[in-house]
Design an enzyme around this catalytic site. Structure first.
Site, PDB file in Angstrom:
ATOM      1  CB  CYS A  86      -4.582   0.237  25.840  1.00 37.27           C
ATOM      2  SG  CYS A  86      -6.088   0.840  25.108  1.00 37.27           S
ATOM      3  CG  HIS A 121      -9.681 -18.758 -18.828  1.00 41.68           C
ATOM      4  ND1 HIS A 121     -10.347 -18.980 -20.006  1.00 41.68           N
ATOM      5  CD2 HIS A 121     -10.604 -18.317 -17.944  1.00 41.68           C
ATOM      6  CE1 HIS A 121     -11.627 -18.673 -19.845  1.00 41.68           C
ATOM      7  NE2 HIS A 121     -11.808 -18.272 -18.599  1.00 41.68           N
ATOM      8  CE  LYS A 160       7.037  -3.511   8.177  1.00 38.88           C
ATOM      9  NZ  LYS A 160       5.994  -4.467   7.767  1.00 38.88           N
ATOM     10  CE  LYS A 187       2.156 -11.037   3.971  1.00 35.22           C
ATOM     11  NZ  LYS A 187       1.774  -9.645   3.913  1.00 35.22           N
ATOM     12  CG  ASN A 220      -4.026  -3.693  25.873  1.00 40.47           C
ATOM     13  OD1 ASN A 220      -4.627  -3.324  24.877  1.00 40.47           O
ATOM     14  ND2 ASN A 220      -2.855  -4.289  25.813  1.00 40.47           N
ATOM     15  N   GLY A 221      -7.480  -4.036  25.378  1.00 42.35           N
ATOM     16  CA  GLY A 221      -8.205  -5.074  24.639  1.00 42.35           C
ATOM     17  C   GLY A 221      -9.648  -4.673  24.397  1.00 42.35           C
ATOM     18  NE  ARG A 248       1.262  -1.102  24.400  1.00 42.76           N
ATOM     19  CZ  ARG A 248       1.354  -2.421  24.523  1.00 42.76           C
ATOM     20  NH1 ARG A 248       2.530  -2.983  24.579  1.00 42.76           N
ATOM     21  NH2 ARG A 248       0.284  -3.173  24.602  1.00 42.76           N
ATOM     22  CD  GLU A 283       5.920 -11.137   2.573  1.00 41.24           C
ATOM     23  OE1 GLU A 283       6.782 -10.274   2.395  1.00 41.24           O
ATOM     24  OE2 GLU A 283       4.732 -10.863   2.823  1.00 41.24           O
ATOM     25  CD1 TRP A 342      -3.650   4.370  19.986  1.00 39.01           C
ATOM     26  CD2 TRP A 342      -4.153   2.259  19.505  1.00 39.01           C
ATOM     27  NE1 TRP A 342      -3.238   4.125  18.717  1.00 39.01           N
ATOM     28  CE2 TRP A 342      -3.541   2.838  18.402  1.00 39.01           C
ATOM     29  CE3 TRP A 342      -4.556   0.932  19.429  1.00 39.01           C
ATOM     30  CZ2 TRP A 342      -3.317   2.159  17.226  1.00 39.01           C
ATOM     31  CZ3 TRP A 342      -4.331   0.243  18.265  1.00 39.01           C
ATOM     32  CH2 TRP A 342      -3.717   0.853  17.179  1.00 39.01           C
ATOM     33  CD  GLU A 345      -1.222  -9.706   1.775  1.00 39.58           C
ATOM     34  OE1 GLU A 345      -0.592  -9.296   0.776  1.00 39.58           O
ATOM     35  OE2 GLU A 345      -0.778  -9.620   2.932  1.00 39.58           O
TER      36      GLU A 345
HETATM   37  C1  F6R Z   1       4.640  -7.846   2.140  1.00 38.78           C
HETATM   38  C2  F6R Z   1       5.023  -6.467   2.349  1.00 38.78           C
HETATM   39  C3  F6R Z   1       5.435  -5.671   1.165  1.00 38.78           C
HETATM   40  C4  F6R Z   1       5.014  -4.209   1.315  1.00 38.78           C
HETATM   41  C5  F6R Z   1       5.532  -3.372   0.155  1.00 38.78           C
HETATM   42  C6  F6R Z   1       5.058  -1.939   0.234  1.00 38.78           C
HETATM   43  O1  F6R Z   1       4.256  -8.461   3.334  1.00 38.78           O
HETATM   44  O2  F6R Z   1       5.040  -5.985   3.452  1.00 38.78           O
HETATM   45  O3  F6R Z   1       4.926  -6.225  -0.006  1.00 38.78           O
HETATM   46  O4  F6R Z   1       3.610  -4.163   1.373  1.00 38.78           O
HETATM   47  O5  F6R Z   1       6.937  -3.398   0.146  1.00 38.78           O
HETATM   48  O6  F6R Z   1       5.518  -1.326   1.392  1.00 38.78           O
HETATM   49  P1  F6R Z   1       4.841  -0.014   1.929  1.00 38.78           P
HETATM   50  O7  F6R Z   1       3.450  -0.363   2.340  1.00 38.78           O
HETATM   51  O8  F6R Z   1       5.688   0.424   3.077  1.00 38.78           O
HETATM   52  O9  F6R Z   1       4.823   0.966   0.807  1.00 38.78           O
END
Ligand code: F6R
Length: 607
Positions: free
Chosen positions: A2, A502, A602, A483, A98-99, A27, A486, A74, A479
């Site tokens: 929102c 193992h 990204k 995180k 918003n929230g 947004r 990276e 939203w 995951e």
């Molecule tokens: C890690 C990350 C990447 C993406 C990967 C796939 O934080 O963002 O590992 O998840 O590059 O990207 P998409 O989801 O755009 O296909």
């Protein structure tokens, strides 16, 4: 999410409000509205869908007035229809929000008992009646807001104007950002600098718990204890007018904090919370017509799919193959025509995921995708598209897209289970109810931030970290490791807790923290045994569990993150948050470029 705007000026504000709402379109929203005060009388115009509908409405029925508020909604609580659009009004005031108000159901019951009549399914209407009740008890507007705010639980940014009170606008912030804009003889409130861009570049962000009384001549800010406080007014840099971090240090931090609202919004798209059912009309897809699901994705999206596998198999009894897309595309796997090929991608442009999709298409399979960017190539080339509706994700490390992908898969697993006749109406309602709890619990989990930050001071000193988990906590462990590596560049690995003995157990000594993700579910005791194996070898444990799990852990830990109680089904959606925060604060302590880590992009559109 929102978007909010509020203006106190000496000229007609309706066109200014609409212009600011246009700037908040990025947004995402599904309805919009404004309210103004004209000669002391409140009036509003609202419209479902795009802003052009609101503009047309305003052409037919203009709204004069020099004080006003506006909102792009939203949907989280209640369908995206005009009735639920903001501003919400009573005889005394109009409010935009918003929230998420977590205790809205209790407030609603108490207000209804006092004779207040609710017209919508929204949590916001409870705020409108709550402040009205304080005014009906004799308090003037400012005191009524002051009395109402401590009664609200959850995350909110609010802007309120009052019938018969010219020149007054009140704002409050607990969670989502709210900025005060300083103009020339006029004042503004807005969700971010972007909303206020054509009006002013002098901005002051409220801090959590602050509330503010805005008049044409200026603003008086109070903190949560109602002490008058000063907050810095800054001149906004031009790039902030593009997509803004608000008062967060990084986009990643902002996106972590957006998750309660984002998940609520995604749930509202896939679930009908009023009937406790999954919406069956979100796509033309019948899970009873397939006998296998093949999911491919990369990185974080792959780990989301790996969690989805547990849900589809356990809840819908649908066998699932999951693959890293870069492997799948060359594996030349024989595929049966009754397999649905599903691709998970935030960007919808990832080269390996797209190539896998095209391979499946060439084999004559039906294609489904779970994407954030619905105009992307992957979406365009799919037969059925399931949007995750997370809004733009700017931080390279995926956070809100991950939990939104999980939200979609959890909803689809329940949908598939229903279509395949493996759950009945009561089981569907129970699962939908559990999912509907996620935004509220997510808000509680975010409050662990300070505690997690302290743990990270120590994590930032180490060279290697292990993550362990069982069941859906296993992909979450991977995951978590992704995180951390990276954004902090610390080497980390995620393992299935049962795999420890193992091989990886050889690594254990007091230099490697072991992060154990262990909600007290049916696998908890097994994970505790693995944790004991670590402790016996001098390993230092960071346990993420709930109160019961923490109590029964029977090992000394370096730190324990105590999560709220929750149903086993929804644990990955919520345990993802401390995992993200551990990586985030460690990276902040290390001083790395959190939003744009070295070597990463990204959207990976190359092989
Ligand atoms: C890690 C990350 C990447 C993406 C990967 C796939 O934080 O963002 O590992 O998840 O590059 O990207 P998409 O989801 O755009 O296909």
């Amino acid at each position: 999410m929102c978007g909010i705007i509020g203006i106190v000026a000496g000229r007609d504000v309706a066109p200014l409000l609409v212009d600011s709402l246009k700037r908040l379109e990025y947004r995402g929203y599904d309805s919009a509205g404004i309210a103004t005060l004209d000669g002391g009388a409140l009036a509003r115009r609202r419209a479902e869908g795009k802003l052009v509908n609101l503009e047309n409405h305003l052409k037919d029925q203009p709204l004069p007035g020099v004080v006003g508020i506006g909102h792009t909604r939203w949907a989280t609580h209640g369908k995206p229809v005009e009735r639920n659009a903001h501003p919400h009004m009573t005889k005394r005031l109009a409010v935009v929000h918003n929230g998420i108000i977590e205790n809205f159901a209790e407030l609603r019951t108490s207000l209804q008992a006092d004779g207040y009549v609710f017209e919508t399914e929204t949590d916001t209407e409870a705020v409108a009646h709550l402040v009205t009740r304080e005014m009906d008890r004799g308090l003037p507007p400012i005191d009524a807001v002051k009395a109402a705010l401590p009664q609200l639980q959850g995350a909110f940014a609010l802007a309120i104007i009052f019938e018969g009170v010219e020149g007054l606008l009140i704002g409050a912030r607990q969670g989502p950002p709210l900025a005060i804009g300083y103009g020339d003889g006029e004042m503004y409130l807005g969700s971010d600098a972007i909303a206020l861009a054509p009006l002013t570049d002098m901005i002051c962000y409220l801090e959590d718990g602050d509330w503010v009384v805005v008049r044409k001549s200026g603003a008086t800010i109070y903190d949560a204890q109602n002490n008058e406080v000063k907050r810095a007014v800054q001149k906004v840099q031009s790039q902030e007018f593009l997509v803004s971090k608000g008062n967060h240090r990084h986009f990643m931090e902002k996106e972590i904090h957006e998750q309660p609202e984002v998940i609520g919004h995604t749930l509202a798209h896939y679930l009908d919370l009023s009937t406790g059912t999954v919406r069956q009309d979100v796509a033309e897809l019948d899970f009873s017509k397939i006998d296998r699901l093949s999911m491919s994705a990369c990185g974080t999206a792959y780990y989301a799919a790996a969690i989805g596998k547990y849900w589809f198999e356990q809840i819908a009894r649908l066998p699932v193959d999951i693959d890293i897309a870069s492997e799948f595309r060359y594996r030349e796997m024989p595929l049966s025509k009754d397999t649905l090929a599903m691709f998970v991608s935030q960007s919808g442009e990832t080269a390996d995921t797209l190539a896998s999709l095209r391979y499946c298409k060439s084999q004559g399979l039906k294609i489904a995708s779970i994407v954030n960017v619905t105009t992307s190539t992957i979406a365009r080339e799919s037969d059925a598209v399931f949007p995750i509706l997370a809004g733009p994700e700017i931080g390279v490390a995926s956070t809100k897209a991950f939990t939104s992908q999980l939200t979609v898969m959890a909803s689809l697993a329940v949908m598939a289970a229903k279509q395949r006749g493996v759950i009945d109406d009561a089981q569907e309602r129970a699962l939908v109810k559990q999912l509907s709890e996620v935004p509220r619990i997510a808000n509680q989990v975010l409050k662990l931030e300070g505690e997690i930050e302290k743990i990270c001071r120590e994590l930032a000193q180490v060279k290697h970290v292990l993550y362990l988990g069982r069941g859906t906590s296993f992909p979450l462990a991977m995951e978590g490791a992704l995180k951390l590596k990276e954004i902090s560049y610390i080497h980390a690995e995620g393992y299935a807790a049962g795999e420890l003995k193992h091989g990886p157990i050889a690594l254990i000594d007091d230099s490697i923290p072991v992060i154990v993700i262990a909600p007290s579910d049916r696998l908890y005791e097994k994970t505790v045994s693995n944790m004991q194996e670590v402790a016996a070898r001098g390993g230092r444990i960071i346990l993420i569990s709930d109160e019961e799990g923490a109590k029964n852990a029977s090992v000394d830990t370096m730190a324990t993150i105590v999560m709220p109680e929750m149903a086993e089904f929804i644990t990955p959606l919520l345990y993802a948050l401390p995992v993200q925060m551990l990586a985030y604060y460690t990276a902040v302590f290390m001083g790395t470029d959190v939003d744009q880590p070295r070597n990463l992009a990204k959207s990976v559109t190359v092989e």
